[in-house]
Structures are given as C-alpha cells and as structure tokens.
Design a protein around this motif. Structure first.
Motif, PDB file in Angstrom:
ATOM      1  N   THR A 114       0.856  -1.267   0.021  1.00 40.40           N
ATOM      2  CA  THR A 114       0.051   0.120   0.102  1.00 40.40           C
ATOM      3  C   THR A 114       0.825   1.098   0.125  1.00 40.40           C
ATOM      4  OG1 THR A 114      -0.207   0.042   2.346  1.00 40.40           O
ATOM      5  CG2 THR A 114      -2.013  -1.106   1.339  1.00 40.40           C
ATOM      6  N   GLU A 115       2.197   1.051   0.296  1.00 43.27           N
ATOM      7  CA  GLU A 115       3.067   2.128   0.265  1.00 43.27           C
ATOM      8  C   GLU A 115       4.378   1.921  -0.530  1.00 43.27           C
ATOM      9  OE1 GLU A 115       3.989   3.176   4.449  1.00 43.27           O
ATOM     10  OE2 GLU A 115       2.055   3.720   4.835  1.00 43.27           O
ATOM     11  N   ASP A 116       5.031   2.943  -0.986  1.00 42.97           N
ATOM     12  CA  ASP A 116       6.343   2.949  -1.706  1.00 42.97           C
ATOM     13  C   ASP A 116       6.164   2.374  -3.244  1.00 42.97           C
ATOM     14  OD1 ASP A 116       7.410   3.727   0.489  1.00 42.97           O
ATOM     15  OD2 ASP A 116       7.720   1.717   1.364  1.00 42.97           O
ATOM     16  N   GLN A 117       5.407   1.142  -3.336  1.00 41.07           N
ATOM     17  CA  GLN A 117       5.288   0.715  -4.815  1.00 41.07           C
ATOM     18  C   GLN A 117       3.809  -0.036  -4.754  1.00 41.07           C
ATOM     19  OE1 GLN A 117       7.947  -0.603  -2.862  1.00 41.07           O
ATOM     20  NE2 GLN A 117       6.305  -1.510  -1.867  1.00 41.07           N
ATOM     21  N   THR A 118       3.579  -0.501  -5.984  1.00 48.05           N
ATOM     22  CA  THR A 118       2.112  -1.358  -6.136  1.00 48.05           C
ATOM     23  C   THR A 118       2.258  -2.634  -5.671  1.00 48.05           C
ATOM     24  OG1 THR A 118       1.741  -0.200  -8.238  1.00 48.05           O
ATOM     25  CG2 THR A 118       0.406  -2.202  -7.695  1.00 48.05           C
ATOM     26  N   PHE A 119       3.525  -3.467  -5.808  1.00 48.03           N
ATOM     27  CA  PHE A 119       3.658  -4.715  -5.468  1.00 48.03           C
ATOM     28  C   PHE A 119       5.235  -4.956  -5.505  1.00 48.03           C
ATOM     29  CE2 PHE A 119       3.204  -5.444  -9.916  1.00 48.03           C
ATOM     30  CZ  PHE A 119       3.950  -6.622 -10.224  1.00 48.03           C
ATOM     31  N   VAL A 120       5.466  -5.969  -4.793  1.00 41.87           N
ATOM     32  CA  VAL A 120       6.948  -6.480  -4.925  1.00 41.87           C
ATOM     33  C   VAL A 120       7.059  -7.969  -5.001  1.00 41.87           C
ATOM     34  CG1 VAL A 120       7.642  -4.845  -2.995  1.00 41.87           C
ATOM     35  CG2 VAL A 120       6.995  -7.212  -2.380  1.00 41.87           C
ATOM     36  N   ALA A 121       8.313  -8.364  -5.489  1.00 41.55           N
ATOM     37  CA  ALA A 121       8.613  -9.767  -5.627  1.00 41.55           C
ATOM     38  C   ALA A 121       9.674 -10.322  -4.994  1.00 41.55           C
ATOM     39  CB  ALA A 121       8.872 -10.192  -7.171  1.00 41.55           C
ATOM     40  N   ILE A 122       9.529 -11.365  -4.057  1.00 47.88           N
ATOM     41  CA  ILE A 122      10.339 -12.040  -3.228  1.00 47.88           C
ATOM     42  C   ILE A 122      10.945 -13.290  -3.589  1.00 47.88           C
ATOM     43  CG2 ILE A 122      10.730 -12.570  -0.756  1.00 47.88           C
ATOM     44  CD1 ILE A 122       8.263 -10.586  -0.365  1.00 47.88           C
ATOM     45  N   ASN A 123      12.269 -13.588  -3.306  1.00 41.62           N
ATOM     46  CA  ASN A 123      12.713 -14.995  -3.468  1.00 41.62           C
ATOM     47  C   ASN A 123      12.647 -15.627  -2.294  1.00 41.62           C
ATOM     48  OD1 ASN A 123      14.858 -16.960  -3.428  1.00 41.62           O
ATOM     49  ND2 ASN A 123      15.805 -15.899  -4.900  1.00 41.62           N
ATOM     50  N   PRO A 124      11.879 -16.797  -2.495  1.00 40.50           N
ATOM     51  CA  PRO A 124      11.458 -17.724  -1.451  1.00 40.50           C
ATOM     52  C   PRO A 124      12.504 -18.274  -0.769  1.00 40.50           C
ATOM     53  CG  PRO A 124      10.779 -18.780  -3.360  1.00 40.50           C
ATOM     54  CD  PRO A 124      11.386 -17.425  -3.844  1.00 40.50           C
ATOM     55  N   ALA A 125      13.749 -18.429  -1.245  1.00 40.75           N
ATOM     56  CA  ALA A 125      14.622 -19.083  -0.734  1.00 40.75           C
ATOM     57  C   ALA A 125      15.632 -18.023   0.025  1.00 40.75           C
ATOM     58  CB  ALA A 125      15.755 -19.799  -1.759  1.00 40.75           C
ATOM     59  N   SER A 126      16.078 -17.032  -0.501  1.00 39.49           N
ATOM     60  CA  SER A 126      16.868 -15.896   0.224  1.00 39.49           C
ATOM     61  C   SER A 126      16.115 -14.919   1.073  1.00 39.49           C
ATOM     62  CB  SER A 126      17.764 -15.311  -1.011  1.00 39.49           C
ATOM     63  OG  SER A 126      17.252 -14.781  -1.777  1.00 39.49           O
ATOM     64  N   MET A 127      14.851 -14.869   0.535  1.00 42.79           N
ATOM     65  CA  MET A 127      14.002 -13.859   1.223  1.00 42.79           C
ATOM     66  C   MET A 127      14.383 -12.403   0.659  1.00 42.79           C
ATOM     67  SD  MET A 127      11.814 -15.798   3.131  1.00 42.79           S
ATOM     68  CE  MET A 127      11.076 -14.418   4.186  1.00 42.79           C
ATOM     69  N   GLU A 128      15.171 -12.210  -0.261  1.00 48.90           N
ATOM     70  CA  GLU A 128      15.530 -11.196  -1.096  1.00 48.90           C
ATOM     71  C   GLU A 128      14.356 -10.659  -1.881  1.00 48.90           C
ATOM     72  OE1 GLU A 128      18.712  -9.489  -4.399  1.00 48.90           O
ATOM     73  OE2 GLU A 128      18.452 -11.904  -4.215  1.00 48.90           O
ATOM     74  N   ILE A 129      14.132  -9.293  -1.731  1.00 50.40           N
ATOM     75  CA  ILE A 129      13.276  -8.609  -2.728  1.00 50.40           C
ATOM     76  C   ILE A 129      13.833  -8.374  -4.136  1.00 50.40           C
ATOM     77  CG2 ILE A 129      12.099  -6.425  -3.103  1.00 50.40           C
ATOM     78  CD1 ILE A 129      11.868  -6.319  -0.089  1.00 50.40           C
ATOM     79  N   LEU A 130      13.491  -9.122  -5.196  1.00 43.13           N
ATOM     80  CA  LEU A 130      13.761  -8.916  -6.461  1.00 43.13           C
ATOM     81  C   LEU A 130      13.311  -8.087  -7.096  1.00 43.13           C
ATOM     82  CD1 LEU A 130      12.964 -12.741  -7.067  1.00 43.13           C
ATOM     83  CD2 LEU A 130      15.170 -12.162  -6.577  1.00 43.13           C
ATOM     84  N   GLY A 131      12.350  -7.298  -6.741  1.00 39.19           N
ATOM     85  CA  GLY A 131      11.848  -6.117  -7.405  1.00 39.19           C
ATOM     86  C   GLY A 131      10.539  -5.366  -6.657  1.00 39.19           C
ATOM     87  N   ARG A 132      10.734  -4.113  -6.988  1.00 40.45           N
ATOM     88  CA  ARG A 132       9.457  -3.339  -6.486  1.00 40.45           C
ATOM     89  C   ARG A 132       8.975  -2.559  -7.761  1.00 40.45           C
ATOM     90  NH1 ARG A 132       9.642  -1.952  -0.797  1.00 40.45           N
ATOM     91  NH2 ARG A 132      11.538  -2.807   0.245  1.00 40.45           N
ATOM     92  N   LEU A 133       7.582  -2.664  -7.948  1.00 44.61           N
ATOM     93  CA  LEU A 133       7.111  -2.458  -9.376  1.00 44.61           C
ATOM     94  C   LEU A 133       5.836  -1.473  -9.130  1.00 44.61           C
ATOM     95  CD1 LEU A 133       8.029  -5.697  -9.413  1.00 44.61           C
ATOM     96  CD2 LEU A 133       7.179  -5.231 -11.973  1.00 44.61           C
ATOM     97  N   GLY A 134       5.883  -0.648  -9.940  1.00 42.28           N
ATOM     98  CA  GLY A 134       4.615   0.303  -9.986  1.00 42.28           C
ATOM     99  C   GLY A 134       5.015   1.390  -8.911  1.00 42.28           C
ATOM    100  N   LYS A 135       3.932   2.359  -9.171  1.00 42.97           N
ATOM    101  CA  LYS A 135       3.752   3.618  -8.119  1.00 42.97           C
ATOM    102  C   LYS A 135       2.924   3.299  -6.805  1.00 42.97           C
ATOM    103  CE  LYS A 135       0.613   5.844 -11.050  1.00 42.97           C
ATOM    104  NZ  LYS A 135       0.249   7.264 -11.759  1.00 42.97           N
ATOM    105  N   PRO A 136       3.122   3.969  -5.741  1.00 45.02           N
ATOM    106  CA  PRO A 136       1.979   3.704  -4.720  1.00 45.02           C
ATOM    107  C   PRO A 136       0.779   3.922  -5.334  1.00 45.02           C
ATOM    108  CG  PRO A 136       3.955   5.047  -4.037  1.00 45.02           C
ATOM    109  CD  PRO A 136       4.121   4.880  -5.390  1.00 45.02           C
ATOM    110  N   SER A 137      -0.182   3.015  -4.813  1.00 41.29           N
ATOM    111  CA  SER A 137      -1.643   3.167  -5.435  1.00 41.29           C
ATOM    112  C   SER A 137      -2.486   2.741  -4.381  1.00 41.29           C
ATOM    113  CB  SER A 137      -1.740   2.385  -6.467  1.00 41.29           C
ATOM    114  OG  SER A 137      -1.553   1.087  -6.324  1.00 41.29           O
ATOM    115  N   GLY A 138      -2.088   2.717  -3.296  1.00 36.30           N
ATOM    116  CA  GLY A 138      -2.994   2.623  -2.107  1.00 36.30           C
ATOM    117  C   GLY A 138      -3.457   1.076  -1.956  1.00 36.30           C
ATOM    118  N   SER A 139      -4.466   0.906  -1.272  1.00 32.96           N
ATOM    119  CA  SER A 139      -4.983  -0.514  -1.045  1.00 32.96           C
ATOM    120  C   SER A 139      -5.332  -1.348  -2.280  1.00 32.96           C
ATOM    121  CB  SER A 139      -6.033  -0.821   0.141  1.00 32.96           C
ATOM    122  OG  SER A 139      -6.076  -2.040   0.240  1.00 32.96           O
ATOM    123  N   GLY A 140      -5.328  -2.613  -2.313  1.00 31.46           N
ATOM    124  CA  GLY A 140      -5.873  -3.521  -3.436  1.00 31.46           C
ATOM    125  C   GLY A 140      -5.308  -4.679  -3.465  1.00 31.46           C
ATOM    126  N   ALA A 141      -5.586  -5.627  -4.341  1.00 34.66           N
ATOM    127  CA  ALA A 141      -5.312  -7.085  -4.287  1.00 34.66           C
ATOM    128  C   ALA A 141      -4.318  -7.379  -5.224  1.00 34.66           C
ATOM    129  CB  ALA A 141      -6.550  -7.984  -4.467  1.00 34.66           C
TER     130      ALA A 141
END
Length: 306
Positions: free
Chosen positions: A253-280
């Motif tokens: 809900t803040e900073d970006q639209t969504f993020v992608a996470i590596n399930p093994a390393s728990m690293e954030i692989l990407g932060r995509l889109g602009k902040p757009s409030g709550s959503g699914a």
C-alpha cells in the motif's frame, strides 16, 4: 529434521523454474468505476469484487457482471463456480463461471463483516471464516451445505489451503493455525508478528503478511515454525499476497504497487509500480493482476504487449 534440512534444496529447485521475470513486467491499466478490490483468477480472465457486484475481466475489457449485495474478501474459483462472501447478509454466493448466473446462496455467517477475509477451496470443500468468535464453515460443493464447523482462535478471518492442510490466521491472537481436513481440527499453531493478515501456501512454505510490522513471515509447512522473515516496508495494511513461478508476490500500500520476493533467500527481487493505495493481487503463469480501488483501476502486468 530431515524435512527441514531439505527445504533449501526445494527452494532452489522452485526458483530455477521462475517466471515471469519481475524486471520485464509492464503495466496495462483498465479504468474500473466503483471499488474494484479482491481478485480471483479464472483461466485467462479475472473476477473482481466491486460495489454491489462481481465483475469478470480479461485484457480485452469487462466480460460479465453479477449482482451481489456486498461482495467482500478474496474469492475462490473451484468446481466450475466462483465462491464469494457476501458481507451484507452473512452468506456465500456460488456463481457459475460460464453463464455468470447465481447457482446458490448458502447461509454460513461471515466472521469479519468489515470485509477483510477470504474464501478458499481444498480437500473437496469450500472453506469460509464464519464466526468472529472462532469458527470456520466447511461447505460441500456437491450439495451446497455445511458439512463441518471447525473451532479456531477468535478473530480468525484469513485462510489458505496447501500442503494437504487448511491454514488459518487470527489477527487478534497473532496466530497461524494448521487444520487437518481429515479430522477438522487444529493440529499445530505458531505465534506471528503484529496484526497478521492475508496468507498464501506454496513455493515450499506458508507465507503470512505481518501487516503492522511491515514484514512477511515464512513458515515451514511440516513443523509450523517460522523459518524466515523479510521486511518490506513500514506497514502492509491492507495488501494481498500470492505465490507462483518460484516467487512470492506481495501487493503493498506504500512505496510501490507490489514486490516480488525470492522464497529461498527472502531477497526482494523487484519493486514494481507507483504507490496506489490498497488493493489485491493474483499471480498467473503469464503475468500478474492487481487492483487499486483508490484510483479505480485494474492492472495486468506482463512481459508481452498483448
């Protein structure tokens, strides 16, 4: 112990087949009047809750609309139907996905009439958080009747099914409960961070938004123990989470639209889109669907220009 030791290898194998690449995703946004929010994937289309209705969309536009008094929470597509919680009347709507007609309205109760909840499918059943005091209704899709009522922690509103179990989060009790569908009982429980919410099961683990902490917790599905955490931001109220393609996908809900996470390393692989409030958010092998009700849009994120 043997299962826990094998988890890194499992994660590595899952990530090796990852798709799509977050860096390659581009947004195609659709204007959606009203309050488009929760999503459910149906083939190459998606269903979205809206004011007084649920709508079916494709990348070509809106395909169908079905009246529901107050659709709320994440939905499920299973047994040829869309299953939607109706917070106004405390019941469950079953809608034929081919004809867009209401097939049944099932009295279940809705545990959180404010709408932050979800309906899931698994073990031949539909599962609905049905009572805020601590109950989950199990629905038999063969007859549209409740076959069991599972006693859980008070304030259990969030569900996921995976690894042959139903997983249920109580935000009030800060707990993740593992429910055996063979016995309809809680067989394990783990304490979580502040205000846990939506969750997903897959990519080797169960993943829970710890909304007030701004973190995502990784839980071993066999031991029900927390095996890792990643901090995404100051808060995750109220976003969404899904898994697929060797990644964890988190609607923020803040900073970006969504993020992608590596399930093994728990690293954030990407932060995509602009902040757009709550959503699914919902994952597909071809791309990602997101909604942003505050700016009245539904978006398709893919690597191709469809």
């Amino acid at each position: 112990m043997k299962r826990s030791v094998g988890l890194p290898l499992m994660f590595a194998m899952l990530c090796a087949a990852s798709a799509p690449d977050p860096a390659a995703l581009r947004e195609q946004a659709f204007d959606v009047p009203g309050f488009a929010d929760f999503l459910a994937v149906d083939g190459d289309t998606v269903w979205a809750t809206n004011d007084g209705r649920v709508e079916q969309w494709s990348i070509k536009g809106k395909l169908a609309s079905v009246a529901v008094p107050k659709p709320c929470g994440a939905m499920a597509v299973a047994y040829g139907s869309l299953w939607v919680a109706n917070c106004k009347d405390g019941n469950l709507y079953r809608i034929d996905v081919k004809t867009a007609k209401v097939q049944a309205i099932i009295a279940t109760g809705i545990a959180n009439p404010k709408g932050e909840t979800n309906v899931v499918a698994g073990a031949g059943s539909i599962w609905v958080p049905s009572d805020g005091a601590g109950k989950i209704a199990r629905i038999d899709p063969a007859n549209n009747k409740m076959s069991a009522a599972i006693v859980v922690d008070p304030g259990t509103f969030y569900l996921a099914f995976g690894f042959d179990a139903l997983w249920a989060v109580s935000s009030d009790e800060q707990s993740l409960q593992k429910i055996d569908p063979q016995t309809d009982t809680v067989v394990n429980k783990v304490k979580l961070g502040k205000q846990p919410g939506f969750l997903a099961a897959g990519e080797g683990a169960v993943w829970v938004q710890e909304q007030r902490d701004g973190t995502v917790a990784r839980i071993d599905p066999h031991t029900a123990a927390v095996s890792g955490r990643v901090t995404v931001g100051k808060t995750l109220i109220y976003g969404d989470i899904d898994v697929g393609g060797g990644k964890v996908w988190l609607r923020t809900t803040e900073d970006q639209t969504f993020v992608a996470i590596n399930p093994a390393s728990m690293e954030i692989l990407g932060r995509l889109g602009k902040p757009s409030g709550s959503g699914a958010l919902r994952y597909t092998a071809s791309g990602i669907w997101t909604s942003a009700h505050d700016v009245k849009t539904l978006s398709w994120w893919s690597a191709s220009e469809d």
